[in-house]
Design an enzyme around this catalytic site. Structure first.
Site, PDB file in Angstrom:
ATOM      1  N   PRO A   2       0.821  -1.211   0.000  1.00  0.00           N
ATOM      2  CA  PRO A   2       0.000   0.000   0.000  1.00  0.00           C
ATOM      3  C   PRO A   2       0.859   1.267   0.000  1.00  0.00           C
ATOM      4  O   PRO A   2       1.688   1.461   0.882  1.00  0.00           O
ATOM      5  CB  PRO A   2      -0.808  -0.110   1.296  1.00  0.00           C
ATOM      6  CG  PRO A   2      -0.658  -1.525   1.737  1.00  0.00           C
ATOM      7  CD  PRO A   2       0.641  -1.986   1.214  1.00  0.00           C
ATOM      8  N   GLU A   3       0.671   2.079  -1.001  1.00  0.00           N
ATOM      9  CA  GLU A   3       1.337   3.377  -1.094  1.00  0.00           C
ATOM     10  C   GLU A   3       0.251   4.447  -1.016  1.00  0.00           C
ATOM     11  O   GLU A   3      -0.890   4.138  -0.666  1.00  0.00           O
ATOM     12  CB  GLU A   3       2.141   3.456  -2.404  1.00  0.00           C
ATOM     13  CG  GLU A   3       3.117   2.280  -2.541  1.00  0.00           C
ATOM     14  CD  GLU A   3       3.889   2.251  -3.848  1.00  0.00           C
ATOM     15  OE1 GLU A   3       4.051   3.314  -4.470  1.00  0.00           O
ATOM     16  OE2 GLU A   3       4.330   1.164  -4.256  1.00  0.00           O
ATOM     17  N   HIS A  99      -4.632 -13.902  10.362  1.00  0.00           N
ATOM     18  CA  HIS A  99      -3.607 -12.886  10.590  1.00  0.00           C
ATOM     19  C   HIS A  99      -4.164 -11.582  11.135  1.00  0.00           C
ATOM     20  O   HIS A  99      -3.611 -10.518  10.885  1.00  0.00           O
ATOM     21  CB  HIS A  99      -2.810 -12.624   9.311  1.00  0.00           C
ATOM     22  CG  HIS A  99      -2.255 -13.870   8.699  1.00  0.00           C
ATOM     23  ND1 HIS A  99      -1.231 -14.582   9.298  1.00  0.00           N
ATOM     24  CD2 HIS A  99      -2.569 -14.541   7.577  1.00  0.00           C
ATOM     25  CE1 HIS A  99      -0.948 -15.636   8.542  1.00  0.00           C
ATOM     26  NE2 HIS A  99      -1.747 -15.645   7.504  1.00  0.00           N
ATOM     27  N   ARG A 118       2.435 -10.235   7.301  1.00  0.00           N
ATOM     28  CA  ARG A 118       3.897 -10.124   7.478  1.00  0.00           C
ATOM     29  C   ARG A 118       4.310  -9.216   8.625  1.00  0.00           C
ATOM     30  O   ARG A 118       5.507  -8.993   8.822  1.00  0.00           O
ATOM     31  CB  ARG A 118       4.538  -9.655   6.173  1.00  0.00           C
ATOM     32  CG  ARG A 118       4.448 -10.731   5.111  1.00  0.00           C
ATOM     33  CD  ARG A 118       5.052 -10.313   3.808  1.00  0.00           C
ATOM     34  NE  ARG A 118       4.274 -10.878   2.712  1.00  0.00           N
ATOM     35  CZ  ARG A 118       4.506 -10.670   1.429  1.00  0.00           C
ATOM     36  NH1 ARG A 118       5.505  -9.904   1.068  1.00  0.00           N
ATOM     37  NH2 ARG A 118       3.759 -11.220   0.525  1.00  0.00           N
TER      38      ARG A 118
END
Length: 279
Positions: A2-3, A99, A118
């Site tokens: 995500p930017e 997660h 992650r």
DNA sequence: CCTGGTGCCTGGGTGC
DNA sequence: TGCACCCAGGCACCAG
């Protein structure tokens, strides 16, 4: 990954869902490497507004009884995503199988879930605006590229001030906020600048400035790029992936000149560029 | 200060 | 089929 366009899309989806809601309870992952801190301070607070700075989401919370103003700072990292669903009637902590790292139970029977496979994302409650001590990256963040604060002359001067490869400078967040690996490659392709270039003069800096604005604007309009992990709050994909000219196009001809695109590593990041029209 | 290198983390892909 | 290995990358941290 995500930017800015992806985080902005998430912000636009979260804002109507969360603004005005009170956080009734918080559960979070006690993993030793989890970048989560002081989330208990959010319990009982109301979310007043959500703004984006670069790739960060900043949630202003209402003042505490002691008059302190706190802020919930969220960063999606590589693989973070939010979802909103009904609060489970019997709280059992976190659903680690998918997660989920944080659960914010709201006062309207719904839960904001922050999933992050992650664990590169972060969530912290800090005194509002206390970035220098708590989140240095946020304190030194460059101008918002889609605002008037992103000045061409200042950008050119900043590019000229140091000698790192121009791609490294775009990823650095101090020259301009919110550009990551995808949009760095896209902007450099559009501006016809080699990503390893260490000297970018005023003319090319001007082209790069314009390319950054154009690429980010177009990507925001398409709600970002879904390449691997990113998805929005509603589970949908960003639609900009079909418009990528450089990122991930290593096996394709250049859309401008037909030369085979080349893949290399710059600033420890996979980088795709056209060896013919990016000099 | 500037620059480049490493580690964090885990799912998915590859090669044997 | 199983398994070791490697890669993706935003950011923190460290060394020269």
């Amino acid at each position: 990954m995500p930017e800015l366009p992806e985080v902005e899309s998430v912000r636009r989806q979260l804002t109507p869902q969360l603004t005005g809601r009170r956080i009734a309870d918080v559960w979070w992952d006690a993993h030793p490497h989890a970048r989560l801190s002081d989330l208990d301070l959010a319990v009982g607070r109301r979310i007043e507004r959500i703004v984006r700075r670069g790739k960060f989401l900043l949630c202003t919370l209402d003042p505490t009884d002691d008059g302190d103003t706190l802020e919930l700072v969220l960063h999606l990292g590589m693989t973070g995503s939010f979802s909103i669903r009904p609060t489970e009637p019997t709280p059992t902590g976190l659903a680690t199988t998918d997660h989920v790292r944080v659960r914010f139970d709201l006062d309207d029977g719904r839960t904001l879930r922050f999933a992050d496979p992650r664990r590169f994302g972060r969530a912290s409650v800090i005194p509002a605006g206390d970035y220098v001590d708590r989140i240095p990256t946020l304190a030194t963040l460059g101008p918002e590229p889609l605002s008037s604060a992103f000045d061409p002359a200042a950008f050119a001067a900043a590019l000229a001030a140091t000698s790192a490869p121009v791609k490294a400078k775009l990823l650095d967040q101090r020259l301009v906020a919110g550009v990551g690996n995808i949009y760095a490659d896209e902007a450099l392709w559009r501006a016809r600048i080699h990503p390893a270039s260490r000297r970018v003069g005023r003319v090319r800096a001007g082209r790069l400035h314009q390319a950054i604005v154009e690429v980010l604007t177009a990507a925001v309009e398409r709600e970002g790029t879904t390449f691997r992990d990113y998805q929005m709050v509603n589970g949908e994909s960003g639609r900009y992936a079909a418009f990528l000219d450089a990122y991930g196009q290593g096996d394709r001809p250049c859309r401008r000149c037909g030369e085979p695109m080349r893949r290399t590593v710059i600033a420890q990041r996979g980088t795709t560029y056209c060896p013919r029209c990016q000099r």
